[in-house]
Design a protein around this motif. Structure first.
Motif, mmCIF file in Angstrom:
data_model
loop_
_atom_site.group_PDB
_atom_site.id
_atom_site.type_symbol
_atom_site.label_atom_id
_atom_site.label_comp_id
_atom_site.label_asym_id
_atom_site.label_seq_id
_atom_site.Cartn_x
_atom_site.Cartn_y
_atom_site.Cartn_z
ATOM 1 N N LYS A 200 33.029 41.898 41.841
ATOM 2 C CA LYS A 200 32.279 41.573 42.945
ATOM 3 C C LYS A 200 30.630 41.566 42.801
ATOM 4 O O LYS A 200 30.030 41.071 43.750
ATOM 5 C CB LYS A 200 32.615 42.702 44.223
ATOM 6 C CG LYS A 200 33.935 42.699 44.600
ATOM 7 C CD LYS A 200 34.093 43.898 45.590
ATOM 8 C CE LYS A 200 35.604 43.805 46.119
ATOM 9 N NZ LYS A 200 35.818 45.121 47.102
ATOM 10 N N ALA A 201 30.189 42.166 41.771
ATOM 11 C CA ALA A 201 28.754 42.088 41.433
ATOM 12 C C ALA A 201 28.430 40.954 40.551
ATOM 13 O O ALA A 201 27.362 40.690 40.330
ATOM 14 C CB ALA A 201 28.438 43.441 40.364
ATOM 15 N N GLY A 202 29.407 40.046 40.423
ATOM 16 C CA GLY A 202 29.160 38.799 39.795
ATOM 17 C C GLY A 202 29.442 38.808 38.119
ATOM 18 O O GLY A 202 28.994 37.863 37.554
ATOM 19 N N ALA A 203 29.991 39.906 38.021
ATOM 20 C CA ALA A 203 30.155 40.024 36.333
ATOM 21 C C ALA A 203 31.270 39.257 35.921
ATOM 22 O O ALA A 203 32.254 38.824 36.737
ATOM 23 C CB ALA A 203 30.438 41.539 36.137
ATOM 24 N N ASP A 204 31.473 39.025 34.643
ATOM 25 C CA ASP A 204 32.393 38.187 34.056
ATOM 26 C C ASP A 204 33.351 39.486 33.311
ATOM 27 O O ASP A 204 32.790 39.643 32.120
ATOM 28 C CB ASP A 204 31.972 37.307 32.917
ATOM 29 C CG ASP A 204 32.883 36.608 32.177
ATOM 30 O OD1 ASP A 204 34.173 36.696 32.601
ATOM 31 O OD2 ASP A 204 32.637 35.927 31.393
#
Length: 255
Positions: free
Chosen positions: A54-58
């Protein structure tokens, strides 16, 4: 080779969901950023790996249990989940961070885990984890031991699947590897179980069944009842089991 804990993914999600709920505080310590490559080590059924995305992490999730990985992949098909042993793993491309919640205490060879984490991180990469610390569920472990030794002649210490270190023990291992420990706290977290009177049995069945391998499944109910009788005065309050969890939360940086 030591026996591997057999996970019951449906029980884990339905009756032991607090594991992931409490893990959200560890995510705050990690503070994931968009575009970061993060390994969720001991990801279970994937709920926290999903939170990290949700934080845009892979995010890549890894767990030793094929059943847990299967459940995670079914719930979150957009996230890559792989089966792997935290005491012996490697990835081709390094990560910005390795994250772990409620998993490291299942890995008795902590030095090998820490070495693999080190090798999988970029320079400056973060290792953020929370797991059982020294004193975790002491009352339950003591009650298990008294019942198994007294009536069944079973040495429970030899069956204990967990590693619960102190801050000093674990920080020493991290520093010996080359990590800089930037945060460490060892704290009590009394943890309520779901389902009232049955809460302790769910916990024993789902998380402590390594102790009962010598007892047929059909005969374990009375054993759980005896353990409950011994632990009740300390851990059963207002119609609910509240287990004596003690946690270790660590943040370290690869120098």
């Amino acid at each position: 080779m030591a026996s591997v804990h057999v996970w019951k993914s449906e029980l884990y999600d339905s009756k032991l969901g607090y594991v992931s709920q409490f893990g959200r505080g560890v995510i705050d310590l990690l503070n994931p950023a968009e575009g970061e490559r993060i390994l969720d080590l001991g990801c279970g059924t994937g709920d926290l790996a999903y939170e990290l995305t949700k934080a845009g992490a892979d995010v890549t999730g890894m767990d030793l249990s094929g059943e847990m990985i299967g459940k995670a992949a079914a719930k979150y098909p957009e996230i890559p989940f792989v089966a792997g042993n935290a005491e012996d793993f490697a990835f081709g491309e390094p990560f910005d961070a390795v994250f772990s919640n409620a998993a490291l205490h299942w890995m008795k060879n902590a030095e090998k885990v820490i070495s693999c984490v080190w090798d999988s991180l970029k320079p400056g990469g973060r290792f953020i984890a929370e797991f059982g610390g020294k004193g975790n569920v002491d009352t339950v472990i003591r009650s298990i031991g008294e019942v198994l030794s007294g009536k069944y002649g079973i040495d429970s210490a030899s069956l204990n699947p967990w590693y619960f270190p102190s801050i000093a023990e674990y920080s020493t291992l991290l520093e010996r590897q080359g990590f800089r420990v930037v945060y460490a706290v060892h704290f009590d977290r009394p943890t309520p179980m779901e389902d009232g009177e049955n809460g302790l049995s769910h916990w024993l069945n789902g998380l402590a069944d390594d102790f009962f391998k010598e007892i047929p499944a059909s005969e374990r109910g009375p054993v759980y009842d005896q353990i409950a009788d011994k632990a009740r005065s300390s851990l059963f309050h207002d119609g609910q089991w509240v287990l004596d969890y003690v946690r270790l939360r660590i943040a370290a940086v690869k120098m």
